[in-house]
Design a protein around this motif. Structure first.
Motif, mmCIF file in Angstrom:
data_model
loop_
_atom_site.group_PDB
_atom_site.id
_atom_site.type_symbol
_atom_site.label_atom_id
_atom_site.label_comp_id
_atom_site.label_asym_id
_atom_site.label_seq_id
_atom_site.Cartn_x
_atom_site.Cartn_y
_atom_site.Cartn_z
ATOM 1 N N MET A 1 38.175 -21.270 30.279
ATOM 2 C CA MET A 1 37.150 -21.564 31.029
ATOM 3 C C MET A 1 37.716 -22.166 32.569
ATOM 4 O O MET A 1 37.320 -21.751 33.610
ATOM 5 C CB MET A 1 36.009 -22.413 30.571
ATOM 6 C CG MET A 1 35.017 -22.751 31.679
ATOM 7 S SD MET A 1 33.815 -21.204 31.992
ATOM 8 C CE MET A 1 32.886 -21.063 30.194
ATOM 9 N N ARG A 2 38.421 -22.820 32.256
ATOM 10 C CA ARG A 2 38.982 -23.775 33.439
ATOM 11 C C ARG A 2 39.771 -22.992 34.427
ATOM 12 O O ARG A 2 39.470 -22.814 35.762
ATOM 13 C CB ARG A 2 39.759 -25.092 33.116
ATOM 14 C CG ARG A 2 40.504 -25.803 34.416
ATOM 15 C CD ARG A 2 41.304 -26.853 33.537
ATOM 16 N NE ARG A 2 42.172 -27.569 34.672
ATOM 17 C CZ ARG A 2 42.007 -28.796 34.930
ATOM 18 N NH1 ARG A 2 40.967 -29.472 34.254
ATOM 19 N NH2 ARG A 2 42.555 -29.346 36.021
ATOM 20 N N GLY A 3 40.615 -22.157 33.781
ATOM 21 C CA GLY A 3 41.619 -21.177 34.542
ATOM 22 C C GLY A 3 40.761 -19.971 35.273
ATOM 23 O O GLY A 3 40.998 -19.509 36.231
ATOM 24 N N SER A 4 39.713 -19.548 34.261
ATOM 25 C CA SER A 4 39.235 -18.099 34.652
ATOM 26 C C SER A 4 38.387 -18.327 36.075
ATOM 27 O O SER A 4 38.218 -17.801 36.930
ATOM 28 C CB SER A 4 38.482 -17.716 33.569
ATOM 29 O OG SER A 4 37.525 -18.468 33.382
ATOM 30 N N LEU A 5 37.611 -19.512 35.814
ATOM 31 C CA LEU A 5 36.842 -19.971 36.874
ATOM 32 C C LEU A 5 37.433 -20.302 38.222
ATOM 33 O O LEU A 5 36.954 -20.041 39.283
ATOM 34 C CB LEU A 5 35.618 -20.906 36.927
ATOM 35 C CG LEU A 5 34.500 -20.422 35.665
ATOM 36 C CD1 LEU A 5 33.413 -21.778 35.218
ATOM 37 C CD2 LEU A 5 33.529 -19.306 36.193
ATOM 38 N N GLY A 6 38.563 -21.212 38.071
ATOM 39 C CA GLY A 6 39.244 -21.650 39.160
ATOM 40 C C GLY A 6 39.900 -20.606 39.807
ATOM 41 O O GLY A 6 40.287 -20.589 41.077
ATOM 42 N N ALA A 7 40.189 -19.524 39.186
ATOM 43 C CA ALA A 7 41.083 -18.507 39.720
ATOM 44 C C ALA A 7 40.156 -17.535 40.678
ATOM 45 O O ALA A 7 40.578 -16.810 41.396
ATOM 46 C CB ALA A 7 41.802 -17.629 38.774
ATOM 47 N N SER A 8 38.896 -17.477 40.334
ATOM 48 C CA SER A 8 38.098 -16.612 41.114
ATOM 49 C C SER A 8 37.548 -16.787 42.487
ATOM 50 O O SER A 8 36.882 -16.337 42.939
ATOM 51 C CB SER A 8 36.931 -16.175 40.157
ATOM 52 O OG SER A 8 36.128 -17.268 40.059
ATOM 53 N N GLY A 9 38.316 -18.111 42.912
ATOM 54 C CA GLY A 9 37.739 -18.398 44.139
ATOM 55 C C GLY A 9 37.062 -19.871 44.150
ATOM 56 O O GLY A 9 37.033 -20.543 42.886
ATOM 57 N N PHE A 10 36.660 -20.490 45.242
ATOM 58 C CA PHE A 10 36.340 -21.713 45.351
ATOM 59 C C PHE A 10 34.586 -21.412 44.856
ATOM 60 O O PHE A 10 33.843 -21.019 45.344
ATOM 61 C CB PHE A 10 35.982 -22.134 46.851
ATOM 62 C CG PHE A 10 35.375 -23.587 46.983
ATOM 63 C CD1 PHE A 10 35.889 -24.668 46.209
ATOM 64 C CD2 PHE A 10 34.625 -23.741 47.955
ATOM 65 C CE1 PHE A 10 35.230 -25.703 46.155
ATOM 66 C CE2 PHE A 10 33.989 -24.997 47.998
ATOM 67 C CZ PHE A 10 34.207 -26.022 47.144
ATOM 68 N N TYR A 11 34.563 -22.363 43.771
ATOM 69 C CA TYR A 11 33.424 -22.481 42.946
ATOM 70 C C TYR A 11 32.061 -23.174 43.736
ATOM 71 O O TYR A 11 30.944 -22.927 43.294
ATOM 72 C CB TYR A 11 33.331 -22.976 41.606
ATOM 73 C CG TYR A 11 32.558 -22.521 40.652
ATOM 74 C CD1 TYR A 11 32.260 -21.292 40.067
ATOM 75 C CD2 TYR A 11 31.423 -23.404 40.319
ATOM 76 C CE1 TYR A 11 31.322 -21.078 39.261
ATOM 77 C CE2 TYR A 11 30.465 -23.171 39.301
ATOM 78 C CZ TYR A 11 30.496 -21.780 38.666
ATOM 79 O OH TYR A 11 29.360 -21.654 38.148
ATOM 80 N N GLY A 12 32.510 -23.841 44.941
ATOM 81 C CA GLY A 12 31.381 -24.611 45.492
ATOM 82 C C GLY A 12 30.312 -23.510 46.092
ATOM 83 O O GLY A 12 29.029 -24.247 46.152
ATOM 84 N N TRP A 13 30.761 -22.521 46.337
ATOM 85 C CA TRP A 13 29.544 -21.692 46.936
ATOM 86 C C TRP A 13 28.685 -21.255 46.129
ATOM 87 O O TRP A 13 27.593 -20.922 46.241
ATOM 88 C CB TRP A 13 30.233 -20.532 47.809
ATOM 89 C CG TRP A 13 31.090 -21.155 49.272
ATOM 90 C CD1 TRP A 13 32.159 -21.106 49.244
ATOM 91 C CD2 TRP A 13 30.449 -21.800 50.197
ATOM 92 N NE1 TRP A 13 32.587 -21.542 50.323
ATOM 93 C CE2 TRP A 13 31.585 -22.147 50.949
ATOM 94 C CE3 TRP A 13 29.326 -22.162 50.527
ATOM 95 C CZ2 TRP A 13 31.399 -22.959 52.270
ATOM 96 C CZ3 TRP A 13 29.073 -22.882 51.780
ATOM 97 C CH2 TRP A 13 29.983 -23.363 52.601
ATOM 98 N N HIS A 14 28.967 -20.975 44.845
ATOM 99 C CA HIS A 14 28.278 -20.715 43.570
ATOM 100 C C HIS A 14 27.508 -21.916 43.408
ATOM 101 O O HIS A 14 26.208 -21.849 43.042
ATOM 102 C CB HIS A 14 29.039 -20.605 42.349
ATOM 103 C CG HIS A 14 29.914 -19.359 42.533
ATOM 104 N ND1 HIS A 14 29.362 -18.266 41.981
ATOM 105 C CD2 HIS A 14 31.129 -19.104 42.871
ATOM 106 C CE1 HIS A 14 30.414 -17.290 41.971
ATOM 107 N NE2 HIS A 14 31.566 -17.691 42.639
ATOM 108 N N ILE A 15 27.950 -23.303 43.524
ATOM 109 C CA ILE A 15 26.931 -24.659 43.406
ATOM 110 C C ILE A 15 25.922 -24.594 44.456
ATOM 111 O O ILE A 15 24.812 -24.775 44.382
ATOM 112 C CB ILE A 15 28.033 -25.771 43.499
ATOM 113 C CG1 ILE A 15 28.892 -25.904 42.278
ATOM 114 C CG2 ILE A 15 26.984 -26.857 43.584
ATOM 115 C CD1 ILE A 15 28.076 -25.856 41.003
ATOM 116 N N VAL A 16 26.435 -24.028 45.750
ATOM 117 C CA VAL A 16 25.495 -23.928 47.013
ATOM 118 C C VAL A 16 24.461 -23.227 46.441
ATOM 119 O O VAL A 16 22.997 -23.358 46.477
ATOM 120 C CB VAL A 16 26.049 -23.569 48.310
ATOM 121 C CG1 VAL A 16 25.016 -23.167 49.208
ATOM 122 C CG2 VAL A 16 26.773 -24.757 48.687
#
Length: 432
Positions: A1-16
């Protein structure tokens, strides 16, 4: 989970995106949405308007008291778990309101939806954004609030139609089911507490040997509450919440007394909403570039202008200007708080700090309508109330000019051993 999400780009915009949806989902706990239910419930439950207004007042104040505890829970347990609990409580409370039969049950329902809906869910959503962004925090917060508020503004129209088709009891139930269907999956599957959970950094900055990650720091709530800057911004939020709610609550009566028709008075919510959206996004972006004190003074100037214009408003452009000023004041001050508090107070205890702000904000909205009503009954005019309230934004402007924000750690600084702020190597921001 850590690697897959981290590799797909900055997750902060999903948080937005998720946070904007969560802000929109607070709609059932907001006054604009609740107001649509008032007349149908009065007709069916056989209670007086003063009784239901008192129940709403109690619900708002009680919900405000709970906000500091919600903020501390966010710091201790993280956004994901706390947001899931808030969503469950909010959904259950909305469903329970579909079965109320007395003022006691109605009051309990108002307590729950004002606490979970108006206060806690929005607090959790915006705190999540504060943790994922640093240099672009104002822009991110502006996007969240702009999108969330625009969707909230649609709620009264949709609910009016829903109640007409299904009745108020089933409408409460449907709202509860929708909240559960939206909040719980987002909280449990979409939200992430901090960038470090995915091996990322705020703003999506790349970690390398030449640019080590900045250590987390933060003033404790007790220390933050002893800073004049905290109370300057919070005072602006309280003044805006109390006075804008007072004007909105009595808006039809106030504007029709100045020659507007009932339809024109109701339509004044449109320029308010547009100005709120524009100012939220615009001031959020400016908060990344300009001094906090300048923006606070600007927000209070909007509020003071609305109070003055309210004493002499006439049909046409001045009525539109009143709506623009009021909406701009609301959007500006909330964008300022959301963007600047994490900057000046850090993020270690930001939930607890913003919990106090949210409590003050929610509580302030309970008093404005009552105070304006008392003055109106004594004078048969809203002008004394509007002019009597004018010193509040003026005092905040004066404070903003003279109060300096706290210093923040320099890039190589650290928080002290007690976790109450920078111990050394501090540098003033541009606000100095």
């Amino acid at each position: 989970m850590r690697g897959s999400l981290g590799a797909s780009g900055f997750y902060g915009w999903h948080i937005v995106g998720f946070s904007a949806l969560m802000v929109a989902t607070t709609a059932p706990g907001q006054t604009a949405a609740v107001s649509v239910f008032i007349d149908p419930m009065l007709a069916d439950l056989g209670i007086s308007r003063s009784a239901i207004s008192t129940a709403y007042l109690v619900g708002t104040l009680t919900g405000a008291v709970a906000m500091p505890f919600v903020g501390r829970a966010l710091d201790r347990f993280g956004v994901r778990r706390v947001m899931a609990v808030i969503g469950a409580v909010f959904a259950l409370a909305l469903c329970a309101l579909s079965a109320v039969s007395s003022i006691v049950g109605l009051t309990a329902g108002f307590v729950a939806i004002r606490m979970a809906g108006q206060g806690a869910l929005g607090l959790a959503a915006t705190t999540a954004v504060a943790l994922w962004f640093d240099r672009r925090r104002g822009t991110a917060m502006g996007l969240v609030n702009a999108v969330g508020v625009s969707l909230i503004s649609l709620a009264p129209v949709l609910l009016e139609s829903l109640i007409a088709q299904t009745g108020w009891r089933r409408a409460w139930l449907i709202e509860g089911l929708v909240v559960a269907a939206l909040v719980l999956p987002v909280a449990l599957l979409g939200m992430r507490d901090r960038p470090a959970d995915l091996g990322q950094r705020p703003d999506g900055r790349i970690t390398d040997a030449a640019s080590p990650p900045r250590p987390a720091w933060g003033l404790t709530r007790a220390v933050a509450l002893r800073t004049p800057f905290f109370w300057t911004v919070t005072g602006g939020i309280a003044a805006t919440g109390m006075l804008s709610t007072a004007i909105n609550f009595h808006q039809i009566d106030l504007l029709t007394a100045h020659g507007l028709s009932t339809v024109e008075a109701a339509a004044n919510f449109v320029p308010q909403t547009v100005a709120n959206l524009v100012s939220t996004l615009g001031v959020g972006m400016l908060a990344d570039r300009l001094r906090s004190r300048v923006l606070v003074a600007l927000a209070m100037a909007f509020l003071g202008g609305a109070l003055l214009l309210g004493t002499s408003v006439t049909p046409g452009l001045s009525a539109v200007a009143l709506g623009v000023l009021l909406g701009a004041a609301n959007g500006s001050i909330r964008a300022i708080e959301a963007a600047t508090f994490p900057r000046h107070f850090g993020t270690t205890h930001i939930g607890a700090i913003r919990g106090v702000v949210t409590g003050v904000s929610v509580g302030s909205t309970a008093f404005g309508p009552v105070l304006f009503a008392v003055v109106y009954e004594a004078t048969a005019s809203y002008t004394p109330a509007l002019l009597g309230a004018l010193p509040l934004p003026l005092l905040v402007i004066v404070a903003a000019v003279f109060v300096r924000p706290p210093e923040v750690p320099a890039p190589g600084g650290r928080a002290d051993a007690a976790g109450v702020g920078p111990a050394a190597d501090t540098v003033a921001l541009a606000d100095g």
